[in-house]
Scaffold this motif. Structure first.
Motif, short mmCIF file in Angstrom:
data_model
loop_
_atom_site.label_atom_id
_atom_site.label_comp_id
_atom_site.label_asym_id
_atom_site.label_seq_id
_atom_site.Cartn_x
_atom_site.Cartn_y
_atom_site.Cartn_z
N SER A 164 -3.85 8.83 9.79
CA SER A 164 -1.98 8.03 8.73
C SER A 164 -2.97 7.86 7.68
O SER A 164 -4.22 7.60 7.48
CB SER A 164 -1.06 7.39 9.66
N VAL A 165 -2.61 7.97 6.26
CA VAL A 165 -1.73 8.06 5.41
C VAL A 165 -1.74 6.78 4.66
O VAL A 165 0.05 6.77 4.55
CB VAL A 165 -2.98 8.38 4.27
N HIS A 166 -1.68 6.10 3.84
CA HIS A 166 -1.05 5.06 2.64
C HIS A 166 -1.01 6.30 1.05
O HIS A 166 -1.75 6.71 1.05
CB HIS A 166 -1.21 3.75 2.21
N GLU A 188 2.08 13.59 -4.26
CA GLU A 188 0.74 14.19 -4.77
C GLU A 188 -0.07 13.35 -4.34
O GLU A 188 -1.28 13.55 -4.13
CB GLU A 188 1.42 14.18 -6.07
N MET A 189 0.41 11.77 -3.89
CA MET A 189 -1.01 11.37 -3.33
C MET A 189 -1.25 11.29 -2.12
O MET A 189 -2.25 10.64 -1.68
CB MET A 189 -0.23 9.42 -4.00
N ILE A 241 -0.97 13.78 -0.50
CA ILE A 241 -1.63 14.77 -0.09
C ILE A 241 -3.42 14.61 -0.29
O ILE A 241 -4.64 15.24 -0.56
CB ILE A 241 -1.38 16.33 -0.32
N GLN A 242 -3.61 14.00 -1.97
CA GLN A 242 -4.81 13.79 -2.13
C GLN A 242 -5.71 12.59 -1.16
O GLN A 242 -6.67 12.71 -1.17
CB GLN A 242 -4.77 12.95 -3.48
N ASN A 243 -4.77 10.99 -1.01
CA ASN A 243 -5.68 10.97 -0.32
C ASN A 243 -5.91 11.26 0.80
O ASN A 243 -6.72 11.10 1.72
CB ASN A 243 -5.00 9.47 0.22
N GLN A 247 0.95 -1.01 0.24
CA GLN A 247 -0.30 0.09 -0.09
C GLN A 247 0.74 1.10 0.17
O GLN A 247 0.18 2.83 0.56
CB GLN A 247 -1.10 0.43 1.20
N PHE A 292 1.92 6.79 -2.47
CA PHE A 292 3.64 6.12 -3.04
C PHE A 292 4.38 7.20 -3.41
O PHE A 292 5.48 7.14 -3.25
CB PHE A 292 3.65 5.80 -4.53
N ASP A 293 3.66 8.52 -3.17
CA ASP A 293 4.76 9.92 -3.50
C ASP A 293 3.28 10.97 -2.57
O ASP A 293 2.58 10.60 -2.16
CB ASP A 293 4.71 10.24 -4.51
#
Lengths: 98, 251
Positions: free
Chosen positions: A29-31, A36-37, A39-41, A8, A33-34
């Motif tokens: 917290s969130v999972h 941009e993802m 802050i969107q998640n 994830q 990969f970078d």
């Protein structure tokens, strides 16, 4: 420790500022990969109900935390030094968020 | 422009939002990972909110005593006017991303025009929707780029989705008499303008994602007359199941 491979992505910690000028508080917290993802998640999980006006996401491994075994040496010595808190002042009326 | 024209216009737009929202809701629990699952579901919820507002208004303008629920659950397939693109199934994640991304571009432009009209209901709905859709465009655009410029597998899959869905794009800038009336009244931009906008945006995004625009020239048409692909009927069977099995059910 982890036998199951985590697919994830990296773990990020999310901090939200409820109003301009106030401190950012940890929200969860969130999972991702970078950046941009992440802050969107974080937006999809934590700011859809008017929670804030500002948000940070920080890679969880960039956070340095006190080890539980160091708790005594880090926190206990201040227990009997109440004068380290500015509790002997009267707050001016109408002052909020102190 | 007559009041019934406006009602029909809202129904078309509301139908596209509703069907797109339902397709998106099917992605719930099927995201590639938990965070994206929530993100996808949120996109569906935004669209459902827009659909509801538009169908409520359409029903009110129509003045036949129907409600938004009647419109959603008691119309047969041939009386739905959503774009064929919106009913295309979630073949895989890439299909959902391409479908939702192209519709986000379209809806963003439609709401931009509607936010300025002299109609408090519509301009209110549109002003709120513009913000929601701006995020859809950003989030889905991110996926187009990520999948296109990702692995060989993801690149191939999203190119396939783009190729397969491309023939449904033509409907988004097609015009009939109703469209022309609405354009004249300042409620919509011309088909030509919409086409130029979509092509510019899609081309830029696709190129950045190392993908290519499909060359197929054939574009479908017919949803404005209630003609659909085979997928809508199956979807409605499920979506309208309760009303069909238990008419007037209350709880």
């Amino acid at each position: 420790m982890s036998e199951v491979k985590d697919t994830q992505g990296q773990l990020w910690e999310v901090f939200i500022q409820s109003k301009k000028g106030l401190p950012f508080k940890h929200a969860g917290s969130v999972h991702a990969f970078d950046k941009e993802m992440a802050i969107q998640n974080a937006r999809d999980l934590y700011t859809r109900r008017g929670e804030g006006k500002g948000m940070w996401v920080v890679p969880a491994d960039a956070i340095v935390a006190v080890d539980a075994s160091d708790e005594e040496s880090f926190f206990d010595p201040s227990n009997d030094k109440i004068y380290r808190h500015p509790t002997f002042y009267e707050l001016p009326e109408g002052l909020k968020n102190m | 422009m007559e009041i019934l024209d406006l009602s029909k216009f809202c129904m078309r737009l509301g139908d596209s939002c509703l069907i797109l929202a339902h397709r998106q809701s099917e992605m719930c629990s099927k995201g590639p990972f938990l965070e994206e699952d929530i993100a996808q579901t949120n996109l569906g919820l935004d669209l459902l909110g827009q659909a509801e507002a538009l169908l409520i208004y359409s029903a009110k303008l129509e003045g036949k005593g129907r409600t938004a629920d009647d419109l959603a659950f008691r119309r047969p397939e041939r009386e739905f006017y959503n774009f064929m693109l919106t009913e295309q199934p979630n073949t895989d994640f890439a299909f959902s991303v391409v479908r939702q991304y192209i519709m986000a571009l379209y809806l963003g432009k439609v709401y931009e025009a509607l936010a300025k009209v002299d109609d408090d209901v519509l301009s209110g709905v549109a002003a709120k929707a513009v913000k929601e859709i701006a995020y859809h465009e950003r989030h889905l655009g991110m996926w187009i780029k990520r999948l296109g410029d990702g692995t060989e597998e993801s690149h191939e899959r999203i190119q396939i989705a783009l190729n397969e869905l491309w023939m449904f794009v033509g409907e988004l800038y097609e015009e009939d008499d109703l469209d022309l009336k609405l354009q004249e009244a300042g409620y919509a931009i011309s088909g030509e303008e919409m086409k130029a906008y979509l092509m510019e945006k899609i081309t830029a995004q696709i190129t950045e994602a190392t993908l290519s625009i499909p060359e197929s020239v054939y574009m479908t048409t017919g949803s404005k007359k209630g003609i659909h692909t085979e997928y809508l009927g199956f979807m409605l069977t499920e979506m309208q199941y309760l009303q069909r099995a238990y008419p007037d059910a209350k709880w």
